[in-house]
Design a protein around this motif. Structure first.
Motif, mmCIF file in Angstrom:
data_model
loop_
_atom_site.group_PDB
_atom_site.id
_atom_site.type_symbol
_atom_site.label_atom_id
_atom_site.label_comp_id
_atom_site.label_asym_id
_atom_site.label_seq_id
_atom_site.Cartn_x
_atom_site.Cartn_y
_atom_site.Cartn_z
ATOM 1 N N LEU A 42 0.683 -1.258 -0.026
ATOM 2 C CA LEU A 42 0.014 -0.031 -0.150
ATOM 3 C C LEU A 42 0.862 1.393 0.044
ATOM 4 O O LEU A 42 2.009 1.318 0.936
ATOM 5 C CB LEU A 42 -0.909 -0.092 1.380
ATOM 6 C CG LEU A 42 -2.009 1.264 1.296
ATOM 7 C CD1 LEU A 42 -3.201 0.730 0.245
ATOM 8 C CD2 LEU A 42 -2.506 0.947 2.769
ATOM 9 N N ASP B 191 6.022 2.659 0.225
ATOM 10 C CA ASP B 191 5.108 1.704 0.532
ATOM 11 C C ASP B 191 5.311 0.921 1.770
ATOM 12 O O ASP B 191 6.326 0.729 2.226
ATOM 13 C CB ASP B 191 5.483 0.777 -0.889
ATOM 14 C CG ASP B 191 5.068 1.311 -2.158
ATOM 15 O OD1 ASP B 191 3.842 2.082 -2.332
ATOM 16 O OD2 ASP B 191 5.854 1.251 -2.921
ATOM 17 N N CYS C 30 0.925 -4.759 3.595
ATOM 18 C CA CYS C 30 -0.672 -4.349 4.086
ATOM 19 C C CYS C 30 -1.407 -5.730 3.849
ATOM 20 O O CYS C 30 -1.365 -6.263 2.762
ATOM 21 C CB CYS C 30 -1.317 -3.343 3.368
ATOM 22 S SG CYS C 30 -2.944 -2.883 3.789
ATOM 23 N N GLY D 188 -4.759 -7.080 2.630
ATOM 24 C CA GLY D 188 -6.014 -6.377 2.139
ATOM 25 C C GLY D 188 -7.295 -7.450 2.638
ATOM 26 O O GLY D 188 -7.454 -8.531 1.928
ATOM 27 N N ARG E 65 0.536 6.180 -8.189
ATOM 28 C CA ARG E 65 0.664 5.830 -6.798
ATOM 29 C C ARG E 65 1.823 6.317 -5.991
ATOM 30 O O ARG E 65 1.672 6.719 -5.160
ATOM 31 C CB ARG E 65 1.392 4.166 -6.764
ATOM 32 C CG ARG E 65 0.104 3.132 -7.265
ATOM 33 C CD ARG E 65 0.733 1.738 -6.976
ATOM 34 N NE ARG E 65 0.751 1.566 -5.411
ATOM 35 C CZ ARG E 65 1.760 1.283 -4.919
ATOM 36 N NH1 ARG E 65 2.935 1.365 -5.647
ATOM 37 N NH2 ARG E 65 2.032 1.173 -3.635
ATOM 38 N N GLY F 4 -2.560 5.504 0.013
ATOM 39 C CA GLY F 4 -3.711 4.777 -0.077
ATOM 40 C C GLY F 4 -4.048 3.999 -1.343
ATOM 41 O O GLY F 4 -5.011 3.344 -1.469
ATOM 42 N N ARG F 5 -2.974 3.613 -2.204
ATOM 43 C CA ARG F 5 -3.011 3.066 -3.495
ATOM 44 C C ARG F 5 -2.353 1.844 -3.406
ATOM 45 O O ARG F 5 -1.170 1.881 -2.966
ATOM 46 C CB ARG F 5 -2.823 3.920 -4.824
ATOM 47 C CG ARG F 5 -3.457 5.326 -4.768
ATOM 48 C CD ARG F 5 -3.246 5.906 -5.644
ATOM 49 N NE ARG F 5 -3.955 5.175 -7.054
ATOM 50 C CZ ARG F 5 -3.887 5.648 -8.243
ATOM 51 N NH1 ARG F 5 -3.278 7.075 -8.529
ATOM 52 N NH2 ARG F 5 -4.521 5.247 -9.309
ATOM 53 N N ILE F 6 -2.873 0.620 -4.212
ATOM 54 C CA ILE F 6 -2.513 -0.446 -4.176
ATOM 55 C C ILE F 6 -1.533 -0.677 -5.207
ATOM 56 O O ILE F 6 -1.678 -0.535 -6.592
ATOM 57 C CB ILE F 6 -3.532 -1.580 -4.114
ATOM 58 C CG1 ILE F 6 -4.365 -1.614 -2.996
ATOM 59 C CG2 ILE F 6 -3.154 -3.050 -4.313
ATOM 60 C CD1 ILE F 6 -5.847 -2.038 -2.980
ATOM 61 N N LEU G 260 -8.697 1.666 7.011
ATOM 62 C CA LEU G 260 -7.327 1.118 7.391
ATOM 63 C C LEU G 260 -7.126 0.771 8.833
ATOM 64 O O LEU G 260 -8.046 1.357 9.584
ATOM 65 C CB LEU G 260 -6.430 2.318 7.047
ATOM 66 C CG LEU G 260 -5.031 2.117 7.118
ATOM 67 C CD1 LEU G 260 -4.408 1.339 5.988
ATOM 68 C CD2 LEU G 260 -4.116 3.727 7.177
ATOM 69 N N THR H 37 -8.241 5.935 -3.038
ATOM 70 C CA THR H 37 -8.397 4.686 -3.520
ATOM 71 C C THR H 37 -9.410 4.373 -4.242
ATOM 72 O O THR H 37 -10.544 4.747 -4.063
ATOM 73 C CB THR H 37 -8.345 3.689 -1.960
ATOM 74 O OG1 THR H 37 -7.466 4.199 -1.099
ATOM 75 C CG2 THR H 37 -8.164 2.294 -2.622
#
Length: 411
Positions: free
Chosen positions: A66, A72, A75, A77, A175, A180-182, A298, A407
């Protein structure tokens, strides 16, 4: 009731999916969707709750990276959370969540994240919304009114199977700019972003991918969308994702989607609250925000590791008293001290017995962690106790980011 929590083996995946469809009142999914769900579960950490050999609970966890401010972090998910209707309110979900925290610790995952089906459930487990989104609708019966000149480089329609190789770098660059981005690999693009059939609405078309940029160069932007046609042949264009490296590129892509023949309405679910479209649109009656909603929830599974793992925007020294009923090892007082380095301010986080400047639950820490919410708002709401005047403001200044976290990847 004696429930055992253990990994769901591959041989039990069909049982797990049957349980999931039962809980979410889904009809038995078509073969292609079920096949995709099975493949997704194979890529997940799978916690099963078993009573007398019967699977009564399911929790999946994607191993993710994440984006956080400045980098990064690993995380978990969380997905496919299901408890048999015969076993509700008997502690099964709590048991699976406890097992998840043990696995996060073993895997070195300081964060966990999810999208909620019912908002009342997950706060008690320490989750809190950390990104927010808008739904935007554009009336496309007239040309899109813009206050800036769109980028006039050519547009190109590409096949979905080619898209990850063509637009992956543009997504990765986006990103790096927003928390907050995968991170996406080919599996994630195929199963979550570009599946042939939309899981929520099988009346939608297959995905369309349009890029902008000069031939032979990396695209400066792209849009992914699907269309839906009514009985009279008029359409709604549903945007899944729009990425651009400048406002002019974004303007060109928005102009394109609003000009597609037979489309009366463009609907963009999940746009960031600081989307430049809302500034450069010339007619806000034509471009309307129809919804604001909490997006990614989160959870800080390892508070000190999470605080050390992001870059901070300003120097700060505070003592935070954190409460955490779900992961008692997190509870206690921490001295947060940021020092400037080559990539920004990095934090030293140490246990302390000093008097706290702020007292807050792990939920509120999650809400402020990515920079979405100012801790001063939480003080004003009575959710955070400020012992030292100005402490919440200083924490908010240190946590703030140039762009709001955002996200769109649902899982």
């Amino acid at each position: 009731m004696t429930v055992e929590y253990r990994t769901i083996p591959e041989a039990h995946l069909d049982r797990a999916l049957d349980l999931h469809y039962l809980v979410f009142l889904d009809k038995d999914c078509e073969d292609e969707v079920r096949k995709r769900h099975r493949e997704i579960l194979l890529h997940c950490e799978r916690v099963g709750a078993y009573e007398d050999g019967q699977l009564v609970g399911l929790l999946g966890a994607h191993p993710m990276e994440l984006s956080v401010p400045g980098g990064d972090l690993p995380c978990a998910g969380v997905t496919f959370v299901s408890v048999a209707p015969t076993h509700r309110r008997r502690g099964v979900l709590s048991g699976m969540i406890d097992e998840l925290w043990r696995r996060c610790a073993a895997a070195g995952q300081p964060l966990a994240a999810l999208w909620v089906s019912e908002a009342t459930i997950y706060g008690r487990f320490g989750f809190e919304p950390a990104t927010r989104s808008y739904t935007v609708e554009i009336h496309a019966d007239t040309p899109l009114d813009l206050r800036i000149a769109p980028d006039e480089r050519p547009l190109r329609l590409i096949a979905p199977e080619e898209a990850p190789a063509v637009i992956g770098a543009r997504h990765a660059a986006g990103r790096a700019e927003r928390a907050g981005r995968i991170a996406r690999d080919d599996f994630w693009w195929r199963t979550h972003i570009l599946p042939e059939e939309d899981e929520e609405n099988d009346d939608l078309s297959a995905p369309r991918v349009v890029t902008l940029g000069d031939p032979g160069e990396e695209p400066a932007g792209y849009v992914i969308y699907r269309t839906l046609t009514d009985d009279e042949g008029r359409g709604t264009l549903h945007i899944g994702e729009l990425e651009a490296d400048s406002p002019a590129v974004a303007a060109a892509l928005w102009r394109y989607v609003a000009s597609v023949d037979l489309v009366d309405k463009v609907r963009a679910w999940g746009r960031p609250l600081d989307d430049p479209l809302l500034r450069f649109a010339g007619d806000r009656d034509q471009v309307r925000v129809t919804q604001e909603f909490p997006a990614l929830w989160l959870r800080l599974a390892d508070v000190p590791a999470a605080l050390r793992g992001r870059v901070w925007s300003a120097p700060v020294e505070l003592v935070l008293e954190v409460t955490d009923a779900g992961v008692p090892a997190n509870a206690g007082r921490y001295r947060l001290l940021t020092r400037e380095g080559p990539d920004g301010h990095r934090a030293e986080v140490t246990r302390t017995t000093s008097d706290p400047d702020l007292t807050l639950d792990v939920r509120e820490l999650a809400a402020a962690y990515l920079g979405d919410l100012d801790p001063a708002e939480l003080v004003a709401a009575g959710l955070v106790t400020e012992h030292t005047p100005g402490a919440a403001r200083r924490l908010g200044e240190a946590a703030r980011t140039a762009l709001l976290p955002h996200t769109t990847d649902e899982f």
